[in-house]
Design a protein around this motif. Sequence first.
Motif, PDB file in Angstrom:
ATOM      1  N   UNK A 157       0.867  -1.174   0.000  1.00 16.42           N
ATOM      2  CA  UNK A 157       0.000   0.000   0.000  1.00 16.42           C
ATOM      3  C   UNK A 157       0.912   1.235   0.000  1.00 16.42           C
ATOM      4  N   UNK A 158       0.901   2.069   1.026  1.00 14.97           N
ATOM      5  CA  UNK A 158       1.774   3.251   1.026  1.00 14.97           C
ATOM      6  C   UNK A 158       2.901   3.152   2.055  1.00 14.97           C
ATOM      7  N   UNK A 159       3.112   1.966   2.597  1.00 16.29           N
ATOM      8  CA  UNK A 159       4.119   1.795   3.636  1.00 16.29           C
ATOM      9  C   UNK A 159       5.375   1.138   3.063  1.00 16.29           C
ATOM     10  N   UNK A 160       6.540   1.731   3.338  1.00 15.55           N
ATOM     11  CA  UNK A 160       7.813   1.155   2.900  1.00 15.55           C
ATOM     12  C   UNK A 160       8.178   0.012   3.841  1.00 15.55           C
ATOM     13  N   UNK A 161       8.298  -1.197   3.297  1.00 16.04           N
ATOM     14  CA  UNK A 161       8.603  -2.366   4.123  1.00 16.04           C
ATOM     15  C   UNK A 161       9.977  -2.958   3.816  1.00 16.04           C
ATOM     16  N   UNK A 162      10.620  -2.465   2.766  1.00 18.87           N
ATOM     17  CA  UNK A 162      11.988  -2.887   2.435  1.00 18.87           C
ATOM     18  C   UNK A 162      12.601  -1.831   1.533  1.00 18.87           C
ATOM     19  N   UNK A 163      13.925  -1.763   1.520  1.00 19.53           N
ATOM     20  CA  UNK A 163      14.609  -0.786   0.672  1.00 19.53           C
ATOM     21  C   UNK A 163      16.051  -1.211   0.471  1.00 19.53           C
ATOM     22  N   UNK A 164      16.615  -0.802  -0.666  1.00 23.21           N
ATOM     23  CA  UNK A 164      17.994  -1.159  -0.974  1.00 23.21           C
ATOM     24  C   UNK A 164      18.644  -0.039  -1.779  1.00 23.21           C
ATOM     25  N   UNK A 165      19.898   0.266  -1.455  1.00 21.59           N
ATOM     26  CA  UNK A 165      20.715   1.167  -2.261  1.00 21.59           C
ATOM     27  C   UNK A 165      21.568   0.316  -3.196  1.00 21.59           C
ATOM     28  N   UNK A 166      21.521   0.639  -4.485  1.00 22.23           N
ATOM     29  CA  UNK A 166      22.129  -0.199  -5.510  1.00 22.23           C
ATOM     30  C   UNK A 166      23.051   0.618  -6.403  1.00 22.23           C
ATOM     31  N   UNK A 167      24.205   0.023  -6.744  1.00 21.37           N
ATOM     32  CA  UNK A 167      25.123   0.617  -7.711  1.00 21.37           C
ATOM     33  C   UNK A 167      24.912  -0.032  -9.079  1.00 21.37           C
ATOM     34  N   UNK A 168      25.004   0.786 -10.129  1.00 22.41           N
ATOM     35  CA  UNK A 168      24.981   0.302 -11.508  1.00 22.41           C
ATOM     36  C   UNK A 168      26.347   0.606 -12.115  1.00 22.41           C
ATOM     37  N   UNK A 169      27.052  -0.454 -12.508  1.00 25.81           N
ATOM     38  CA  UNK A 169      28.427  -0.296 -12.970  1.00 25.81           C
ATOM     39  C   UNK A 169      28.626  -1.136 -14.221  1.00 25.81           C
ATOM     40  N   UNK A 170      28.824  -0.480 -15.343  1.00 30.29           N
ATOM     41  CA  UNK A 170      28.953  -1.161 -16.633  1.00 30.29           C
ATOM     42  C   UNK A 170      27.748  -2.092 -16.854  1.00 30.29           C
ATOM     43  N   UNK A 171      27.979  -3.403 -16.947  1.00 30.64           N
ATOM     44  CA  UNK A 171      26.864  -4.334 -17.159  1.00 30.64           C
ATOM     45  C   UNK A 171      26.453  -5.037 -15.872  1.00 30.64           C
ATOM     46  N   UNK A 172      26.853  -4.451 -14.735  1.00 37.58           N
ATOM     47  CA  UNK A 172      26.598  -5.085 -13.440  1.00 37.58           C
ATOM     48  C   UNK A 172      25.655  -4.242 -12.592  1.00 37.58           C
ATOM     49  N   UNK A 173      24.827  -4.925 -11.803  1.00 40.89           N
ATOM     50  CA  UNK A 173      23.992  -4.265 -10.811  1.00 40.89           C
ATOM     51  C   UNK A 173      24.384  -4.837  -9.449  1.00 40.89           C
ATOM     52  N   UNK A 174      24.703  -3.918  -8.500  1.00 38.42           N
ATOM     53  CA  UNK A 174      25.229  -4.335  -7.195  1.00 38.42           C
ATOM     54  C   UNK A 174      24.378  -3.756  -6.072  1.00 38.42           C
ATOM     55  N   UNK A 175      23.409  -4.514  -5.542  1.00 43.34           N
ATOM     56  CA  UNK A 175      22.693  -4.055  -4.348  1.00 43.34           C
ATOM     57  C   UNK A 175      23.654  -4.066  -3.162  1.00 43.34           C
ATOM     58  N   UNK A 176      23.805  -2.923  -2.496  1.00 47.05           N
ATOM     59  CA  UNK A 176      24.890  -2.824  -1.517  1.00 47.05           C
ATOM     60  C   UNK A 176      24.416  -2.651  -0.076  1.00 47.05           C
ATOM     61  N   UNK A 177      23.449  -1.787   0.146  1.00 48.26           N
ATOM     62  CA  UNK A 177      22.896  -1.600   1.485  1.00 48.26           C
ATOM     63  C   UNK A 177      21.402  -1.892   1.411  1.00 48.26           C
ATOM     64  N   UNK A 178      20.946  -2.947   2.064  1.00 51.37           N
ATOM     65  CA  UNK A 178      19.537  -3.302   2.002  1.00 51.37           C
ATOM     66  C   UNK A 178      18.999  -3.766   3.330  1.00 51.37           C
ATOM     67  N   UNK A 179      17.685  -3.594   3.520  1.00 55.27           N
ATOM     68  CA  UNK A 179      17.043  -4.009   4.765  1.00 55.27           C
ATOM     69  C   UNK A 179      15.543  -4.097   4.547  1.00 55.27           C
TER      70      UNK A 179
END
Length: 344
Positions: A218-240
């Motif tokens: 609904x409107x409540x944040x229940x998870x989140x992640x900070x992600x890096x995009x580097x060339x052809x790679x995606x790197x989720x780095x800080x998540x909870x």
Amino acid sequence: MPLEVCQLQPEQNDAWDKFVLAHPFGSPFHMIAWKTTIEEVFQYRPLYLLVAEEDRIRGVLPLFMVENFILGKVLLSSPFAVYGGILADAPDVRDALGRHVAQLGGSLKVEYVELRNAYHEQCVGFNNLAGYVALKQPIGPDEAALLESIPRKTRRMVRKSLENSLSTRRLRTASPAFEDLYSRNLRRLGTPSFPSLHFAALMRNFGDMVEIREVLRENQVIAAVMTFYFRDQVLPYYGASDPAFNSLAPNNYMYFDLMRDAGKNGYAWFDFGRSKKVSGSYDFKSHWGMQQCELPYEVLLVKRKTLPHFNPNNPSFQLPIKIWQHLPLPLTRTLGPVVLRLIP
């Protein structure tokens, strides 16, 4: 002519990043944006090294001096990063940087030099610091194929999460909800939290190479992640995520949603980062069936006589971890950045 190792000059920043982006072992943590963030937030002293010939960079080593009463003086590549170490276009360039950092460690009378290598080709012969693995998985635009590539048990949890009317919001600015979830999660783990300034600096310095994704019910944040995009790679780095919603499998939704979105946008690899083999994060990540490889971290002992063991599995840290888990959240948010700066 012998190869000359020099310190990075500000006018070489663009050339440094160009070299990192072109190098097969480059990572976000080799970029100038990481250097700038660590300088701004933690005030460690950068000693970035490079080899150049005729204005062409041939090798780089991101390096910081970390100095405090717990570690003493340490040369580290790189603080708060899972990857680091030397990038070179030839073995002789790599070895020249290795010899130079060893001499630098001796002249500065540090306790040790630590290189957080991701690949064996980066190694220069220092002592191996074993125990960490990296977990990666190829991804692509076919969502059904991606789902089928996940082991059965985790695939079932992903499918369950997709039935729970969850949605995703992407942000290019700071997210109070992300920071709240992340600091709460680290307190549960008994780990110090980063200051808000760290996340703001990463968003500012990396620009389009980083984002925060929030998972909403609904409107409540229940998870989140900070992600890096580097060339052809995606790197989720800080998540909870919020454990009150574990029954909805928000972590499974969050990471699968990131995989499928990245695959549809042309990214080829999902990099889950590093984990200690004996840890909760390893248990979660290993169930995704990803490729695992030992990270060949290296340590050169200078003044110190034994290899460092600064990680949560160290028995000496068990009591402090238990105490931290029971401290009031506002106190851990205040003290976290102070403690974190001592053991990067």
